[in-house]
Write an enzyme that holds these catalytic residues in place. Structure first.
Site, mmCIF file in Angstrom:
data_model
loop_
_atom_site.group_PDB
_atom_site.id
_atom_site.type_symbol
_atom_site.label_atom_id
_atom_site.label_comp_id
_atom_site.label_asym_id
_atom_site.label_seq_id
_atom_site.Cartn_x
_atom_site.Cartn_y
_atom_site.Cartn_z
ATOM 1 N N ASP A 106 0.833 -1.196 0.000
ATOM 2 C CA ASP A 106 0.000 0.000 0.000
ATOM 3 C C ASP A 106 0.873 1.253 0.000
ATOM 4 O O ASP A 106 2.037 1.207 0.388
ATOM 5 C CB ASP A 106 -0.905 0.009 1.237
ATOM 6 C CG ASP A 106 -0.101 0.035 2.532
ATOM 7 O OD1 ASP A 106 0.660 -0.928 2.776
ATOM 8 O OD2 ASP A 106 -0.201 1.017 3.289
ATOM 9 N N ASN B 217 7.056 1.516 6.476
ATOM 10 C CA ASN B 217 7.849 0.696 7.396
ATOM 11 C C ASN B 217 8.074 -0.726 6.898
ATOM 12 O O ASN B 217 9.111 -1.322 7.182
ATOM 13 C CB ASN B 217 7.205 0.684 8.781
ATOM 14 C CG ASN B 217 7.353 2.018 9.482
ATOM 15 O OD1 ASN B 217 8.331 2.727 9.288
ATOM 16 N ND2 ASN B 217 6.366 2.373 10.283
#
Length: 192
Positions: free
Chosen positions: A93, A114
């Site tokens: 995403d 992350n």
């Protein structure tokens, strides 16, 4: 042998959230190609599926690790299949892309993601391919971390399903013609 890994949070409570759209692309490909995703061999911390596309072996992988620490699980897949990071396509995403857009890139930084940061850190390089799936920005002052853990709305879901099919098309093109796949991903437009 290309390895296509979808980043996600495997815990049930996160299924169908914005952060798990990478895994939804892997599921779409597995259904399209009619291959099961099964627990990997002993040292592989991922569910994997293997097939042949255009005469070449391909591996689909869903790391069995949460998004922010997915790098170690992706590395187990790469080591087991003895593949170079340049053969890796990570699907994930991206809140910096408008909802419904896609972008296919090689290298570059993590963009603050992350999961990508974890993969690059463990592999020791950012020289791998990424298919970024646009989920849009959080509304108002909502915390981005809370936004990505929310499911898509009912009104967004039909567009997400179209985006998943388009992403599967991009992956198939990437396996045969990587340069043409970059253009195909860029042609995907968000809903009006």
């Amino acid at each position: 042998m290309p390895v296509i890994a979808g980043l996600w949070n495997p815990e049930f409570k996160y299924h169908a959230t914005r952060h798990n759209v990478g895994a939804e692309v892997i599921d779409t490909l597995a259904r399209r190609w009619d291959i099961p995703l099964k627990k990997g061999p002993l040292r592989v911390r991922a569910n994997v599926g293997r097939l042949t596309v255009a005469g070449s072996p391909v591996v689909l992988a869903l790391p069995l690790a949460s998004m922010n620490v997915a790098g170690g699980a992706v590395q187990t897949v790469m080591r087991y299949f003895k593949e170079d990071p340049a053969e890796l396509l990570v699907v994930h995403d991206d809140i910096d892309l408008p909802f419904g857009r896609m972008r296919l890139q090689f290298g570059r930084g993590s963009g603050g993601h992350n999961g990508v940061k974890s993969v690059a850190g463990v592999l020791g390089t950012n020289e791998f391919h990424r298919l970024k799936m646009g989920i849009g920005r959080p509304p108002g002052t909502m915390d981005p971390a809370a936004f990505v853990l929310r499911p898509f709305s009912k009104s967004e879901r039909p567009e997400v399903d179209l985006m998943l099919d388009d992403a599967a098309d991009v992956v198939e093109k990437w396996l045969r013609e990587p340069e043409a796949a970059v253009q195909l991903a860029g042609e995907r437009r968000p809903p009006s």
